[in-house]
Write a protein that holds these residues in place. Structure first.
Motif, PDB file in Angstrom:
ATOM      1  N   ALA A 115       0.677  -1.285   0.008  1.00 21.35           N
ATOM      2  CA  ALA A 115       0.031   0.041  -0.111  1.00 21.35           C
ATOM      3  C   ALA A 115       0.874   1.190   0.081  1.00 21.35           C
ATOM      4  CB  ALA A 115      -0.776  -0.028   1.206  1.00 21.35           C
ATOM      5  N   GLY A 116       0.333   2.352  -0.517  1.00 21.55           N
ATOM      6  CA  GLY A 116       1.113   3.687  -0.383  1.00 21.55           C
ATOM      7  C   GLY A 116       0.610   4.466   0.874  1.00 21.55           C
ATOM      8  N   GLY A 117       1.610   4.857   1.735  1.00 24.29           N
ATOM      9  CA  GLY A 117       1.126   5.737   2.570  1.00 24.29           C
ATOM     10  C   GLY A 117       0.658   7.052   2.521  1.00 24.29           C
ATOM     11  N   GLN A 192      -3.864   2.528 -12.622  1.00 23.55           N
ATOM     12  CA  GLN A 192      -3.068   3.638 -12.369  1.00 23.55           C
ATOM     13  C   GLN A 192      -3.139   4.129 -11.033  1.00 23.55           C
ATOM     14  OE1 GLN A 192      -6.342   3.491 -13.282  1.00 23.55           O
ATOM     15  NE2 GLN A 192      -7.360   5.288 -12.209  1.00 23.55           N
ATOM     16  N   LEU A 193      -1.873   4.751 -10.682  1.00 26.21           N
ATOM     17  CA  LEU A 193      -1.633   5.453  -9.349  1.00 26.21           C
ATOM     18  C   LEU A 193      -2.789   6.499  -9.438  1.00 26.21           C
ATOM     19  CD1 LEU A 193       0.341   4.323  -7.094  1.00 26.21           C
ATOM     20  CD2 LEU A 193       0.818   3.365  -9.550  1.00 26.21           C
ATOM     21  N   GLU A 194      -2.569   7.069  -8.204  1.00 24.47           N
ATOM     22  CA  GLU A 194      -3.617   8.491  -8.118  1.00 24.47           C
ATOM     23  C   GLU A 194      -2.850   9.735  -8.152  1.00 24.47           C
ATOM     24  OE1 GLU A 194      -3.197   5.738  -5.594  1.00 24.47           O
ATOM     25  OE2 GLU A 194      -5.023   4.898  -6.655  1.00 24.47           O
ATOM     26  N   THR A 195      -3.791  10.778  -8.826  1.00 23.92           N
ATOM     27  CA  THR A 195      -3.404  12.060  -8.924  1.00 23.92           C
ATOM     28  C   THR A 195      -2.935  12.422  -7.365  1.00 23.92           C
ATOM     29  OG1 THR A 195      -5.483  12.948  -8.979  1.00 23.92           O
ATOM     30  CG2 THR A 195      -4.653  12.132 -11.054  1.00 23.92           C
ATOM     31  N   GLU A 198      -6.418  13.520  -6.154  1.00 21.66           N
ATOM     32  CA  GLU A 198      -6.891  11.980  -5.303  1.00 21.66           C
ATOM     33  C   GLU A 198      -6.205  11.618  -4.062  1.00 21.66           C
ATOM     34  OE1 GLU A 198      -8.277  10.143  -9.460  1.00 21.66           O
ATOM     35  OE2 GLU A 198      -6.532   9.614  -9.047  1.00 21.66           O
ATOM     36  N   TYR A 199      -5.039  11.962  -4.166  1.00 18.70           N
ATOM     37  CA  TYR A 199      -4.309  11.473  -2.931  1.00 18.70           C
ATOM     38  C   TYR A 199      -4.774  12.501  -1.757  1.00 18.70           C
ATOM     39  CZ  TYR A 199      -0.848   8.293  -4.734  1.00 18.70           C
ATOM     40  OH  TYR A 199      -0.380   7.283  -5.424  1.00 18.70           O
ATOM     41  N   ARG A 200      -4.872  13.729  -1.796  1.00 15.73           N
ATOM     42  CA  ARG A 200      -5.612  14.812  -0.868  1.00 15.73           C
ATOM     43  C   ARG A 200      -6.897  14.320  -0.381  1.00 15.73           C
ATOM     44  NH1 ARG A 200      -3.513  18.780  -4.292  1.00 15.73           N
ATOM     45  NH2 ARG A 200      -1.403  19.442  -3.869  1.00 15.73           N
ATOM     46  N   VAL A 210      -3.493   3.589   0.938  1.00 17.75           N
ATOM     47  CA  VAL A 210      -4.168   3.306  -0.304  1.00 17.75           C
ATOM     48  C   VAL A 210      -3.339   2.060  -1.064  1.00 17.75           C
ATOM     49  CG1 VAL A 210      -2.985   4.980  -1.454  1.00 17.75           C
ATOM     50  CG2 VAL A 210      -5.014   4.379  -2.415  1.00 17.75           C
ATOM     51  N   GLY A 211      -4.477   1.113  -1.321  1.00 16.47           N
ATOM     52  CA  GLY A 211      -3.941   0.148  -2.190  1.00 16.47           C
ATOM     53  C   GLY A 211      -5.012  -0.613  -3.208  1.00 16.47           C
ATOM     54  N   MET A 212      -4.903  -1.465  -4.049  1.00 13.64           N
ATOM     55  CA  MET A 212      -5.576  -1.853  -5.237  1.00 13.64           C
ATOM     56  C   MET A 212      -6.247  -3.193  -4.890  1.00 13.64           C
ATOM     57  SD  MET A 212      -3.179  -0.591  -8.175  1.00 13.64           S
ATOM     58  CE  MET A 212      -2.377   0.950  -8.355  1.00 13.64           C
ATOM     59  N   THR A 235       4.749   0.767   0.852  1.00  9.26           N
ATOM     60  CA  THR A 235       5.931   0.812  -0.120  1.00  9.26           C
ATOM     61  C   THR A 235       6.294   1.757  -0.671  1.00  9.26           C
ATOM     62  OG1 THR A 235       4.231   0.250  -1.875  1.00  9.26           O
ATOM     63  CG2 THR A 235       5.399  -1.841  -1.032  1.00  9.26           C
ATOM     64  N   ASP A 236       5.520   2.918  -0.518  1.00  8.77           N
ATOM     65  CA  ASP A 236       6.043   4.505  -1.203  1.00  8.77           C
ATOM     66  C   ASP A 236       4.938   5.164  -0.578  1.00  8.77           C
ATOM     67  OD1 ASP A 236       3.612   2.922  -2.479  1.00  8.77           O
ATOM     68  OD2 ASP A 236       3.484   4.714  -3.722  1.00  8.77           O
ATOM     69  N   LEU A 237       5.477   6.475  -0.366  1.00  8.13           N
ATOM     70  CA  LEU A 237       4.816   7.746   0.550  1.00  8.13           C
ATOM     71  C   LEU A 237       3.811   8.340  -0.623  1.00  8.13           C
ATOM     72  CD1 LEU A 237       7.536   8.574   2.773  1.00  8.13           C
ATOM     73  CD2 LEU A 237       5.682   6.808   3.225  1.00  8.13           C
ATOM     74  N   CYS A 238       2.710   8.661  -0.285  1.00 12.03           N
ATOM     75  CA  CYS A 238       1.723   9.343  -1.123  1.00 12.03           C
ATOM     76  C   CYS A 238       1.355  10.596  -0.440  1.00 12.03           C
ATOM     77  CB  CYS A 238       0.507   8.631  -1.325  1.00 12.03           C
ATOM     78  SG  CYS A 238       1.091   6.765  -2.082  1.00 12.03           S
ATOM     79  N   LEU A 239       2.310  11.586  -0.452  1.00  9.24           N
ATOM     80  CA  LEU A 239       2.126  12.985   0.026  1.00  9.24           C
ATOM     81  C   LEU A 239       1.971  13.952  -1.016  1.00  9.24           C
ATOM     82  CD1 LEU A 239       4.727  12.387   2.955  1.00  9.24           C
ATOM     83  CD2 LEU A 239       2.247  11.807   3.151  1.00  9.24           C
TER      84      LEU A 239
HETATM   85  N1  HPA Z   1      -1.946   3.740  -4.613  1.00 11.14           N
HETATM   86  C1  HPA Z   1      -2.414   2.455  -4.964  1.00 11.14           C
HETATM   87  N2  HPA Z   1      -1.913   1.362  -4.932  1.00 11.14           N
HETATM   88  C2  HPA Z   1      -0.748   1.212  -4.145  1.00 11.14           C
HETATM   89  C3  HPA Z   1       0.269   2.575  -4.002  1.00 11.14           C
HETATM   90  C4  HPA Z   1      -0.490   3.794  -4.308  1.00 11.14           C
HETATM   91  O1  HPA Z   1       0.037   4.766  -4.313  1.00 11.14           O
HETATM   92  N3  HPA Z   1       1.428   2.251  -3.460  1.00 11.14           N
HETATM   93  C5  HPA Z   1       1.144   0.712  -3.561  1.00 11.14           C
HETATM   94  N4  HPA Z   1       0.147   0.351  -3.880  1.00 11.14           N
END
Ligand code: HPA
Length: 275
Positions: A115-117, A192-195, A198-200, A210-212, A235-239
């Motif tokens: 998931a994204g943090g 697709q990852l989020e814009t 969308e993260y906001r 957030v994950g799929m 796995t990644d930061l969604c700031l």
């Molecule tokens: N968004 C959705 N799914 C994910 C992400 C993300 O940023 N990172 C890892 N899985």
């Protein structure tokens, strides 16, 4: 169109012609847990293609077997390979194995994902214990006629993730020295990852990760009467104000690095979880 008990019965009958296993714990081996499959002792695996109602696994990185055996001495059934909406599977296909694992007798479901943090207090590689979820973007796996033999028409979602299991995981993480926090997971459809916008929005809604995946399976698991535990590796930061382009190799590397923690946590949980 929602599952029927007849579909579940025929899958169980096919499995029962191969194994008499009586699993207590069901596991969906998502990202970060692949190695747990190698820890299954006295393993017997049935390819998904041999089970009526199961979809074929399409991801190269996932196998596509339903595996039986023991972990930490307890009988388990594990999905080696899961289905995602973004691969083109519908919600019936994604969640059918959950029904079957429950019908085989498992009472506790353990599920993992990457998931994204969204919560700025998290670091890459941390474990995240899912306490609650937001399904708005994930579809409705229970839509369609309800077969009362499988569960109630309107299952409540007051505690989809069992607090006893979250507390057990928190204690084990503390003993092992793993950084972990708990919070709300939001499921999106991907791929697709989020814009940034969308993260906001997801953060404003109260999500921490957030994950799929995961949420469709958990909704069906709750409907089916499973006790559920879910864990993510961040796995990644969604700031939104410090967003970097996605590097899938880095995401896979972070997940691989966290795998021993995830595997150890789950092995200990399986050993300690009560009936
Ligand atoms: N968004 C959705 N799914 C994910 C992400 C993300 O940023 N990172 C890892 N899985």
């Amino acid at each position: 169109m929602a599952h029927t008990s007849a579909q579940v019965d025929s899958a169980v009958a096919a499995i029962r012609s191969t194994t008499k296993a009586e699993p207590e714990v069901a596991i969906i081996l998502g990202t970060g847990l692949g190695k747990l499959g190698e820890r299954i002792e006295n393993k017997a695996a049935i390819p998904y293609g041999d089970i009526p109602g199961f979809a074929e696994a399409t991801m190269e990185t996932h196998k596509g077997d339903l595996a039986f055996g023991t972990i930490s001495g307890r009988p388990v059934v594990a999905m080696e390979g899961r289905f995602h909406y973004y691969e083109g599977h519908d919600f019936d296909a994604i969640t059918f194995p959950v029904r079957v694992m429950r019908a085989l007798g498992a009472h506790t479901l353990l599920v993992s994902n990457a998931a994204g943090g969204l919560n700025p207090d998290q670091k890459k590689g941390d474990l995240f214990l899912i306490e609650d979820h937001i399904s708005f973007f994930a579809g409705a796996p229970l839509a369609g006629p309800n077969d009362e033999k499988l569960g109630p028409r309107y299952p409540d979602m007051i505690e989809p993730y069992d607090h006893g299991l979250i507390n057990l995981a928190g204690r084990i993480c503390g003993e092992e020295g793993y950084d972990c926090r708990q919070g709300t997971y939001v499921c999106v459809r991907g791929p697709q990852l989020e814009t940034r916008a969308e993260y906001r929005v997801l953060r404003m809604l109260g999500a921490d990760a957030v994950g799929m995946s995961t949420v469709p399976e958990v909704i069906v698991a709750v409907h089916a009467g499973f006790r559920v535990f879910g864990v993510s590796v961040i796995t990644d930061l969604c700031l939104p104000d410090a967003l970097k382009p996605i590097d899938i190799r880095e995401i896979i590397a972070v997940a691989a690095e966290a795998e021993p923690k995830m595997t150890r946590l789950l092995e200990r949980m399986i050993a300690e979880v009560n009936q």
